[in-house]
Each structure stands twice: as C-alpha cells, then as structure tokens.
Scaffold this motif. Sequence first.
Motif, short mmCIF file in Angstrom:
data_model
loop_
_atom_site.label_atom_id
_atom_site.label_comp_id
_atom_site.label_asym_id
_atom_site.label_seq_id
_atom_site.Cartn_x
_atom_site.Cartn_y
_atom_site.Cartn_z
N SER A 44 56.12 -1.15 132.54
CA SER A 44 55.87 -0.88 131.18
C SER A 44 56.02 -2.24 130.28
N ARG A 45 55.33 -2.05 129.26
CA ARG A 45 55.17 -2.89 128.37
C ARG A 45 56.55 -3.76 127.96
N LYS A 46 57.35 -2.75 127.79
CA LYS A 46 58.83 -3.07 127.49
C LYS A 46 59.38 -4.06 128.57
N HIS A 47 59.33 -3.69 129.87
CA HIS A 47 59.67 -4.51 130.95
C HIS A 47 58.81 -5.94 130.82
N GLN A 48 57.56 -5.75 130.68
CA GLN A 48 56.86 -7.23 130.67
C GLN A 48 57.28 -7.90 129.39
#
Length: 70
Positions: A44-48
């Motif tokens: 996910s973008r948040k994880h990245q």
Amino acid sequence: MEITSIDQLDFNKTYSYADYLLWKFQERLELIKGKIFAISPALSRKHQDISFNITLTLGNLFKKVPCKYM
C-alpha cells in the motif's frame, strides 16, 4: 478455451503466451519460460511512505555516526 478461474490452471504444466492471452481472471500471474508464478500485490502507499521515512531517518542518523559495521 478461455480460462475464467485460476483453479482451471495446472501449475505444473508448461503454458505458452497464446495460453496466457486466454486467461480472464483477476489474480495476477506471470508466465516465465512457460511456468506460472504468482505476483505479490504491491504494498500500500501508506506502507511505502512509512518504510521510506524509516529508511530516510535511519540513513540520516547513521551519517552522523563515525563507526560502520563490517
């Protein structure tokens, strides 16, 4: 024959690109030298963003430290 479910595939079989074009399902797969490989979903973008910020923070911290691991 059109393949509409991943369950219709034999993961031990060798497939061609022509076979691959008939696969009409949502799961993401790669065909490498005729063999099927599952593709992991992208993070996910948040994880990245979190991973990047941790890496950046640690990188900047260790720039200031005179020792290095060998």
